[in-house]
Design a protein around this motif. Sequence first.
Motif, PDB file in Angstrom:
ATOM      1  N   ALA A  91      35.290  43.832  34.542  1.00 35.18           N
ATOM      2  CA  ALA A  91      35.779  43.157  35.747  1.00 35.18           C
ATOM      3  C   ALA A  91      37.179  43.645  36.070  1.00 35.18           C
ATOM      4  O   ALA A  91      37.970  43.945  35.166  1.00 35.18           O
ATOM      5  CB  ALA A  91      35.780  41.637  35.555  1.00 35.18           C
ATOM      6  N   ALA A  92      37.478  43.731  37.367  1.00 36.05           N
ATOM      7  CA  ALA A  92      38.815  44.072  37.848  1.00 36.05           C
ATOM      8  C   ALA A  92      39.389  42.838  38.539  1.00 36.05           C
ATOM      9  O   ALA A  92      38.798  42.319  39.489  1.00 36.05           O
ATOM     10  CB  ALA A  92      38.763  45.250  38.809  1.00 36.05           C
ATOM     11  N   LEU A  93      40.503  42.352  38.048  1.00 34.59           N
ATOM     12  CA  LEU A  93      41.129  41.156  38.605  1.00 34.59           C
ATOM     13  C   LEU A  93      42.192  41.569  39.616  1.00 34.59           C
ATOM     14  O   LEU A  93      43.146  42.281  39.279  1.00 34.59           O
ATOM     15  CB  LEU A  93      41.755  40.328  37.480  1.00 34.59           C
ATOM     16  N   GLY A  94      42.012  41.159  40.856  1.00 34.80           N
ATOM     17  CA  GLY A  94      42.970  41.457  41.910  1.00 34.80           C
ATOM     18  C   GLY A  94      43.808  40.240  42.251  1.00 34.80           C
ATOM     19  O   GLY A  94      43.435  39.096  41.952  1.00 34.80           O
ATOM     20  N   ALA A  95      44.939  40.467  42.907  1.00 29.83           N
ATOM     21  CA  ALA A  95      45.804  39.364  43.322  1.00 29.83           C
ATOM     22  C   ALA A  95      45.185  38.667  44.533  1.00 29.83           C
ATOM     23  O   ALA A  95      45.007  39.291  45.579  1.00 29.83           O
ATOM     24  CB  ALA A  95      47.194  39.888  43.661  1.00 29.83           C
ATOM     25  N   PRO A  96      44.843  37.397  44.440  1.00 28.45           N
ATOM     26  CA  PRO A  96      44.228  36.712  45.583  1.00 28.45           C
ATOM     27  C   PRO A  96      45.213  36.406  46.694  1.00 28.45           C
ATOM     28  O   PRO A  96      44.807  36.090  47.814  1.00 28.45           O
ATOM     29  CB  PRO A  96      43.691  35.416  44.948  1.00 28.45           C
ATOM     30  N   VAL A  97      46.499  36.495  46.382  1.00 24.06           N
ATOM     31  CA  VAL A  97      47.527  36.208  47.374  1.00 24.06           C
ATOM     32  C   VAL A  97      48.770  37.009  47.004  1.00 24.06           C
ATOM     33  O   VAL A  97      48.999  37.304  45.837  1.00 24.06           O
ATOM     34  CB  VAL A  97      47.840  34.684  47.417  1.00 24.06           C
ATOM     35  N   SER A  98      49.552  37.397  47.980  1.00 25.46           N
ATOM     36  CA  SER A  98      50.777  38.131  47.701  1.00 25.46           C
ATOM     37  C   SER A  98      51.801  37.206  47.058  1.00 25.46           C
ATOM     38  O   SER A  98      51.897  36.021  47.405  1.00 25.46           O
ATOM     39  CB  SER A  98      51.359  38.716  48.993  1.00 25.46           C
ATOM     40  N   GLY A  99      52.560  37.750  46.119  1.00 26.56           N
ATOM     41  CA  GLY A  99      53.569  36.928  45.474  1.00 26.56           C
ATOM     42  C   GLY A  99      54.297  37.655  44.368  1.00 26.56           C
ATOM     43  O   GLY A  99      53.976  38.791  44.024  1.00 26.56           O
TER      44      GLY A  99
END
Length: 382
Positions: A91-99
């Motif tokens: 799995a590749a975990l991406g940032a769901p929101v900028s921060g």
Amino acid sequence: MTNRTWILAGAATALTAALGLGYGVGRLTDKAPAQAPDHGEKEAPPHEEGFVALGAADAAKAGVLTVPVGRGGGSELVLPGRVALAANASAALGAPVSGTVERVHVAAGDRVAAGGAIATLRSAEGAGARASVDAAEAGARAARAAAARDRRLFEAGVVARQDWEASQAAADKAQAELRAARAQVAAQGAPSAGGVAVLRAPIAGVVTRMDARVGGFLTQGGLVAEIADQAQVEYVLDAPPASADAIHVGDLIAVQRPDGGQAGARIIAVAPSALGAGAAVVRAKPTGPAPQIGAIVSARVVLAKGEGGLTVPSEAVQTLEGRSVVFVAEPKGFRATSVVTGRTAAGSVEILKGLNGGETLAGKGAFRLKAELGKGEAGHED
């Protein structure tokens, strides 16, 4: 005369003393065997005929590798391949929101559970989304209250029906807006009112890559980490065009490991290859321990099964006292089992009698067990 008498008396006394000493020595000599410790060899423990006591670890050190009993008896095809992660095992975990990254909870190489914390972000967008939820909840409560009040007034004949229906429609709209706001917040990692969101692992496994750094800024959709469940692997094999149609899902195959041993697997998918021209990619799930990810392997696939039943590698069959035997693995060693062999082809021997198909036996290095058994038999005969 007197002197002669004394001489005879002295001789008699000496003779009596000598006899007494000889008797005493004889008594000691008779007792000596009973008192002397037994320095002879101890009796050898009973020997179990046809069994070689050798644990799995010691067998591997000695070069003895185990293989499962195969099935077939027909023509075979050898396919090249490799060990790869199974589907849904990475799995590749991406940032769901900028921060901004406030904390990194794991590093590359760490093992995490599903739902375990990976990194903590603080996001202005997240805070705005949470505020939208709070506002939507307040609007929904007010709309529901207005609709309930207009219904009571309508039932009392104070307001018209269309007024009550309009307020009810407004309540339904406010509820839909609340659901949308909540879904948006969930997609953004469920940030708190302060915009703090904890990013969590979607699967259990090992962190193979970590791109987040404390103080760094992540844009929405940017890669945070990669996770792989290295316990879930499969064999990916390449089949030539001429035989791709003869390979079927559910077929059992024998995989040649890099160390020379064999492992079993079952075909779970056959798909056209990106190379085209009728070639296929064959995926197989291991039925036992598999080599590490990336290892190069080859697999024997039976294309046309004959009347023969079980098959074993040629090196697994040894000749012992004029009979064909294989060494079947047991918890504490290997037992020589007599078999009746049939045809020999492509490095395999057909077994007509002696095995039921569920055994695991010594393949490569089986001759070492034969030699060890010969030593044990010779020692037992002595």
